[in-house]
Design an enzyme around this catalytic site. Structure first.
Site: not given
Ligand code: APR
Length: 231
Positions: A90-92, A108, A174, A201, A218
């Protein structure tokens, strides 16, 4: 291990330890910016320069970050199992590519690409877009970030879905599971017999419980998980 097809879905948490901000953690991107202002077509129509600056800044920040041990472990997994591994991110950011992942889908979009609203071209892009540069393909000045905004269709959904339906193992790394369709893939994989794992996490409250949950940063838990898979 041979022949086991694995789909790995990654979210912002896999890049957090590389210094890339997540979205919904404390001091995440959605704390400093309103989604409707910088991550919707309406926000772009309302104030294109504000949106271009938001992504220009994140694109520039990529030069200062490096893949971490979690990205490298997934590349090692693909190196060992080849085409049986697909990373759906999902990361850019471009940290999976820089760590060596090849079987990779950016559902994404990518900061390192632009998209022409006039001709649909998606050229690789390094610089800023705020100055309305010309599209290399058609010459018109309608380039936007090649990032999928809320309300827009993610990329390669058919390819992703068929991989999720066919996989033997599905791992969510993550990601908060806040955004669909990505958030629904674990339940879909489980419905078709895959073993599902979450590496995060903190364990998230997924709508369907994972078969296995590994909690921790991670960069620590993903290499251990890959070691266990390959042992
Ligand atoms: N190691 C593992 N997991 C981690 C760490 C780490 N060091 N730091 C944070 N996390 C986890 C958090 O617990 C959380 O569950 O990563 C996740 C981050 O969640 P979001 O910030 O919601 O990111 P994401 O899930 O990628 O968002 C999905 O939402 O805004 C849209 O398009 C955007 O692609 C994104 C989508």
């Amino acid at each position: 291990m041979d022949g086991m097809r694995i789909v790995v879905l990654t979210g912002a948490g896999i890049s957090a330890e590389s210094g890339v901000p997540t979205f919904r953690d404390a001091d995440g991107l959605w704390e400093g910016h309103r989604v409707e202002d910088v991550a919707t077509p309406e926000g772009f129509a309302r104030d294109p320069d504000r949106v271009q600056r938001f992504y220009d800044e994140r694109r520039r920040a990529l030069a200062a970050v490096e893949p971490n041990a979690a990205h490298r472990a997934l590349a090692r997994l693909e190196g060992a199992l080849g085409d049986d591994v697909l990373v759906v991110t999902q990361n850019v950011d471009d940290l999976h590519e820089r760590a060596g992942s090849v079987n990779l889908v950016h559902m994404h979009g990518e900061l390192r690409r632009a998209r022409c609203a006039a001709c649909g071209a998606r050229p690789a892009w390094e610089g800023d877009l705020v100055g309305r540069p010309a599209c290399p393909a058609c010459g018109r000045r309608e380039l936007r970030p090649d990032v999928v905004w809320f309300g827009e269709l993610p990329y390669e959904l058919d390819r992703i879905e068929s991989a999720v339906l066919a996989c033997d193992a599905f791992a969510a790394i993550g990601t908060s599971g806040a955004v669909y369709p990505a958030a629904g893939y674990a339940a879909l994989a489980a419905a078709f017999g895959a073993r599902t794992m979450e590496l995060n996490l903190l364990p998230t409250a997924a709508d369907v419980p994972f078969d296995e949950v590994r909690a921790g940063p991670a960069s620590v838990i993903v290499p251990r998980w890959v070691d266990d898979l390959l042992s």
